[in-house]
Design a protein around this motif. Structure first.
Motif, PDB file in Angstrom:
ATOM      1  N   VAL A  25       9.056  46.625  35.724  1.00  0.00           N
ATOM      2  CA  VAL A  25       9.335  48.060  35.722  1.00  0.00           C
ATOM      3  C   VAL A  25       8.376  48.755  36.690  1.00  0.00           C
ATOM      4  N   ILE A  26       8.930  49.546  37.596  1.00  0.00           N
ATOM      5  CA  ILE A  26       8.107  50.235  38.592  1.00  0.00           C
ATOM      6  C   ILE A  26       8.210  51.738  38.369  1.00  0.00           C
ATOM      7  N   VAL A  27       7.065  52.372  38.159  1.00  0.00           N
ATOM      8  CA  VAL A  27       7.050  53.800  37.848  1.00  0.00           C
ATOM      9  C   VAL A  27       6.313  54.557  38.955  1.00  0.00           C
ATOM     10  N   ALA A  28       6.886  55.671  39.373  1.00  0.00           N
ATOM     11  CA  ALA A  28       6.235  56.499  40.391  1.00  0.00           C
ATOM     12  C   ALA A  28       4.965  57.126  39.814  1.00  0.00           C
ATOM     13  N   GLY A  29       3.868  56.944  40.511  1.00  0.00           N
ATOM     14  CA  GLY A  29       2.624  57.556  40.062  1.00  0.00           C
ATOM     15  C   GLY A  29       2.591  59.031  40.397  1.00  0.00           C
ATOM     16  N   PHE A  30       1.589  59.742  39.850  1.00  0.00           N
ATOM     17  CA  PHE A  30       1.242  61.086  40.339  1.00  0.00           C
ATOM     18  C   PHE A  30       2.210  62.169  39.888  1.00  0.00           C
ATOM     19  N   GLN A  31       3.301  61.794  39.174  1.00  0.00           N
ATOM     20  CA  GLN A  31       4.322  62.807  38.892  1.00  0.00           C
ATOM     21  C   GLN A  31       4.824  62.772  37.464  1.00  0.00           C
ATOM     22  N   GLY A  32       5.351  63.907  37.044  1.00  0.00           N
ATOM     23  CA  GLY A  32       5.937  64.009  35.713  1.00  0.00           C
ATOM     24  C   GLY A  32       6.915  65.164  35.673  1.00  0.00           C
ATOM     25  N   ILE A  33       7.194  65.613  34.458  1.00  0.00           N
ATOM     26  CA  ILE A  33       8.143  66.704  34.274  1.00  0.00           C
ATOM     27  C   ILE A  33       7.637  67.584  33.130  1.00  0.00           C
ATOM     28  N   ASP A  34       7.772  68.895  33.276  1.00  0.00           N
ATOM     29  CA  ASP A  34       7.282  69.759  32.196  1.00  0.00           C
ATOM     30  C   ASP A  34       8.404  70.055  31.202  1.00  0.00           C
ATOM     31  N   ALA A  35       8.095  70.835  30.184  1.00  0.00           N
ATOM     32  CA  ALA A  35       9.055  71.081  29.105  1.00  0.00           C
ATOM     33  C   ALA A  35      10.307  71.802  29.608  1.00  0.00           C
ATOM     34  N   GLU A  36      10.168  72.543  30.728  1.00  0.00           N
ATOM     35  CA  GLU A  36      11.321  73.277  31.275  1.00  0.00           C
ATOM     36  C   GLU A  36      12.098  72.446  32.290  1.00  0.00           C
ATOM     37  N   GLY A  37      11.677  71.199  32.495  1.00  0.00           N
ATOM     38  CA  GLY A  37      12.394  70.348  33.434  1.00  0.00           C
ATOM     39  C   GLY A  37      11.929  70.457  34.872  1.00  0.00           C
ATOM     40  N   ASN A  38      10.810  71.144  35.103  1.00  0.00           N
ATOM     41  CA  ASN A  38      10.273  71.227  36.462  1.00  0.00           C
ATOM     42  C   ASN A  38       9.480  69.970  36.807  1.00  0.00           C
ATOM     43  N   ILE A  39       9.578  69.565  38.071  1.00  0.00           N
ATOM     44  CA  ILE A  39       8.774  68.437  38.536  1.00  0.00           C
ATOM     45  C   ILE A  39       7.321  68.882  38.646  1.00  0.00           C
ATOM     46  N   THR A  40       6.410  68.043  38.178  1.00  0.00           N
ATOM     47  CA  THR A  40       4.980  68.365  38.272  1.00  0.00           C
ATOM     48  C   THR A  40       4.243  67.210  38.944  1.00  0.00           C
ATOM     49  N   THR A  41       3.061  67.495  39.503  1.00  0.00           N
ATOM     50  CA  THR A  41       2.188  66.413  39.981  1.00  0.00           C
ATOM     51  C   THR A  41       0.815  66.571  39.352  1.00  0.00           C
ATOM     52  N   LEU A  42       0.047  65.479  39.393  1.00  0.00           N
ATOM     53  CA  LEU A  42      -1.159  65.368  38.565  1.00  0.00           C
ATOM     54  C   LEU A  42      -2.464  65.594  39.305  1.00  0.00           C
ATOM     55  N   GLY A  43      -2.400  66.098  40.538  1.00  0.00           N
ATOM     56  CA  GLY A  43      -3.636  66.267  41.306  1.00  0.00           C
ATOM     57  C   GLY A  43      -3.894  65.038  42.154  1.00  0.00           C
ATOM     58  N   ARG A  44      -4.618  65.235  43.271  1.00  0.00           N
ATOM     59  CA  ARG A  44      -4.835  64.139  44.202  1.00  0.00           C
ATOM     60  C   ARG A  44      -5.489  62.954  43.497  1.00  0.00           C
ATOM     61  N   GLY A  45      -5.007  61.783  43.835  1.00  0.00           N
ATOM     62  CA  GLY A  45      -5.507  60.570  43.184  1.00  0.00           C
ATOM     63  C   GLY A  45      -4.875  60.336  41.813  1.00  0.00           C
ATOM     64  N   GLY A  46      -3.849  61.131  41.490  1.00  0.00           N
ATOM     65  CA  GLY A  46      -3.288  61.128  40.143  1.00  0.00           C
ATOM     66  C   GLY A  46      -2.546  59.873  39.725  1.00  0.00           C
ATOM     67  N   SER A  47      -2.218  58.992  40.662  1.00  0.00           N
ATOM     68  CA  SER A  47      -1.535  57.753  40.271  1.00  0.00           C
ATOM     69  C   SER A  47      -2.418  56.881  39.386  1.00  0.00           C
ATOM     70  N   ASP A  48      -3.720  56.975  39.577  1.00  0.00           N
ATOM     71  CA  ASP A  48      -4.638  56.231  38.690  1.00  0.00           C
ATOM     72  C   ASP A  48      -4.390  56.653  37.247  1.00  0.00           C
ATOM     73  N   THR A  49      -4.239  57.966  37.067  1.00  0.00           N
ATOM     74  CA  THR A  49      -4.051  58.505  35.721  1.00  0.00           C
ATOM     75  C   THR A  49      -2.680  58.119  35.163  1.00  0.00           C
ATOM     76  N   SER A  50      -1.654  58.130  36.029  1.00  0.00           N
ATOM     77  CA  SER A  50      -0.335  57.671  35.575  1.00  0.00           C
ATOM     78  C   SER A  50      -0.436  56.255  35.019  1.00  0.00           C
ATOM     79  N   ALA A  51      -1.165  55.402  35.743  1.00  0.00           N
ATOM     80  CA  ALA A  51      -1.259  53.994  35.349  1.00  0.00           C
ATOM     81  C   ALA A  51      -1.992  53.834  34.019  1.00  0.00           C
ATOM     82  N   VAL A  52      -3.134  54.497  33.891  1.00  0.00           N
ATOM     83  CA  VAL A  52      -3.904  54.330  32.654  1.00  0.00           C
ATOM     84  C   VAL A  52      -3.156  54.944  31.473  1.00  0.00           C
ATOM     85  N   ALA A  53      -2.497  56.083  31.705  1.00  0.00           N
ATOM     86  CA  ALA A  53      -1.738  56.712  30.627  1.00  0.00           C
ATOM     87  C   ALA A  53      -0.581  55.812  30.189  1.00  0.00           C
ATOM     88  N   LEU A  54       0.068  55.159  31.146  1.00  0.00           N
ATOM     89  CA  LEU A  54       1.139  54.216  30.805  1.00  0.00           C
ATOM     90  C   LEU A  54       0.593  53.032  30.029  1.00  0.00           C
TER      91      LEU A  54
END
Ligand code: ADP
Ligand code: ASP
Ligand code: MG
Length: 409
Positions: A132-161
């Protein structure tokens, strides 16, 4: 058999060859019987390119929601390419954007925080034998807007996953083979650490070492994720560095474990303000109301009824902070507002500081011997930071590295 989350940074997926190389590494883990979930960054340089485009069309003032729409495209390219590369060597793989997973965040565009991750689809794919391959650095808010996690945020995507999936290990593959005593690009004598304590890594990340985004270290601490930094360019990952939650005697004995520097700093001075209760609040309150984060703060002992006040803000907020203070200058009763945005914060970090004295004085003496003037100082239990002129970044880091014996095993 283990469940492993692997994250590959921009350089590691920066070309077709590198992506194929990553695919081969993943295939090896699969062949070993492991389940693998992969998080990737955009190709190196891509996020900078997107930022520049957004700045150009918006007169350096992009709408945050639209900024995230643009920024999130970089990672969508690499997840698809990596899935194709895996498929072409016979490894079934499926890619997901942040919103497809979904990675739910708050609505703080360009610096969103992850709230929850839905792991249903991931588990189903893993059961079917897919990577399974997941795009780092990004998510979605409660209203369905695309969000990003700040520079270097893919590290956080990985640890959160890794936390959400209760993975056995989270491996951060990057362009260096682990966490070093300082940035190896600045000090060639820097040494790789086999392990570093969570507390020290947290300090280094918050003080400017960009090898891991601070949020990713916080996540690892909160959910006790086994976290390792490795090289994507070397066969075995190059040894790597384990972020450990245990301390041993060896770690206590080392006084300074690492040095970080942060160029995202600017100093502001407010001179000749009346020395009376409420003055710090009047000055910093005005800055905080503009959502500007203040870091180091000094208020001098007053003389003849007035005092001086200095603090640092992120460099991007420097002009704005100066403007605000010039507006309230009369109101506060200050005689002068000035500043400097060519400064750097250099910090030494080490658990051993708890039980050693004289660490700060060694730091100050070492800098004095090079004629480097210290503008501000701040300390905590396991770190000492100084603010100095930016032009001394390399020199200061190098001499401190050797003064604390970090170049020696
Ligand atoms: P990625 O694109 O893989 O996320 P980054 O550029 O964000 O990679 O982080 C890796 C870089 O961090 C290294 O190339 C190195 O220059 C820098 N760095 C800063 N401090 C350190 C440190 N203490 N140890 C290792 N790397 C460091
Ligand atoms: N691509 C994003 C950035 O350059 C996220 C990341 O690489 O972690 O900041
Ligand atoms: Mg990074």
């Amino acid at each position: 058999m283990a469940l492993i989350v692997q994250k590959y940074g921009g350089t590691s997926v920066g070309s077709v060859e590198r992506i194929q190389n990553v695919a081969r590494r993943i295939a090896k883990f699969k062949a070993q019987g492991d389940d693998v979930v992969v998080v990737v960054s955009a190709m190196s340089g891509e996020t900078n390119r997107l930022v520049a485009l957004a700045d150009a069309v918006s007169g350096n003032n992009p709408n945050p929601r639209e900024m995230d729409v643009v920024l999130a495209t970089g990672e969508q390219v690499t997840i698809g390419l990596l899935a194709m590369a895996l498929n072409s060597i016979g490894v079934p793989a499926k890619s997901y954007t942040g919103w497809q997973v979904s990675v739910k965040t708050n609505s703080a565009h360009t610096k969103a925080r992850i709230d929850t991750i839905d792991d249903t689809a991931i588990h189903k794919d893993l059961k079917e034998g897919k990577v399974v391959i997941v795009a780092g650095f990004q998510g979605i808010d409660a209203e369905g807007n695309i969000t990003t996690l700040g520079r270097g945020g893919s590290d956080t995507s990985a640890v959160a996953l890794a936390a959400a999936l209760k993975a056995d290990e989270c491996q951060i593959y990057t362009d260096v083979d682990g966490v070093y005593t300082t940035d190896p690009r600045v000090v060639p004598e820097a040494r790789r650490l086999d392990k570093i304590t969570f507390e020290e890594m947290l300090e280094l990340a918050s003080l400017g070492s960009k090898v891991l985004q601070i949020r990713s270290v916080e996540f690892a601490g909160k959910y006790r994720v086994r976290l390792r930094v490795l090289s994507s360019l070397e066969e075995d990952g190059g040894g790597g560095t384990l972020i450990t939650f245990e301390e041993d005697e060896q770690m206590e004995r080392v006084v300074v474990s690492g040095i970080a520097f942060d160029k995202n700093q600017a100093r502001i001075n407010v001179r000749g303000v009346p020395d009376k209760p409420g003055i710090a609040y009047q000055i910093l309150g005005a800055v905080a109301d503009a959502n500007i984060e203040v870091d180091m703060i000094i208020q001098n002992v007053g003389a003849e009824g007035t005092t001086d006040f200095s603090f640092t803000v992120p460099r991007v907020d420097y002009k704005n902070a100066l403007e605000i203070l010039n507006q309230v200058k009369e109101h506060i009763g200050a005689t002068e507002v000035s500043g400097d945005d060519t400064v750097v914060k250099v910090s030494i970090v080490g658990l051993g500081m708890r039980s050693h004295v004289g660490v700060a004085s060694t730091m100050f003496r070492t800098l004095a011997e090079e004629g480097i003037n210290i503008q501000m100082i701040s300390t905590s239990e396991i770190k000492v930071s100084v603010l100095i002129a930016e032009k001394y970044t390399e020199l200061a880091t190098r001499v401190l590295h050797s003064a604390f014996g970090l170049d020696k095993v």
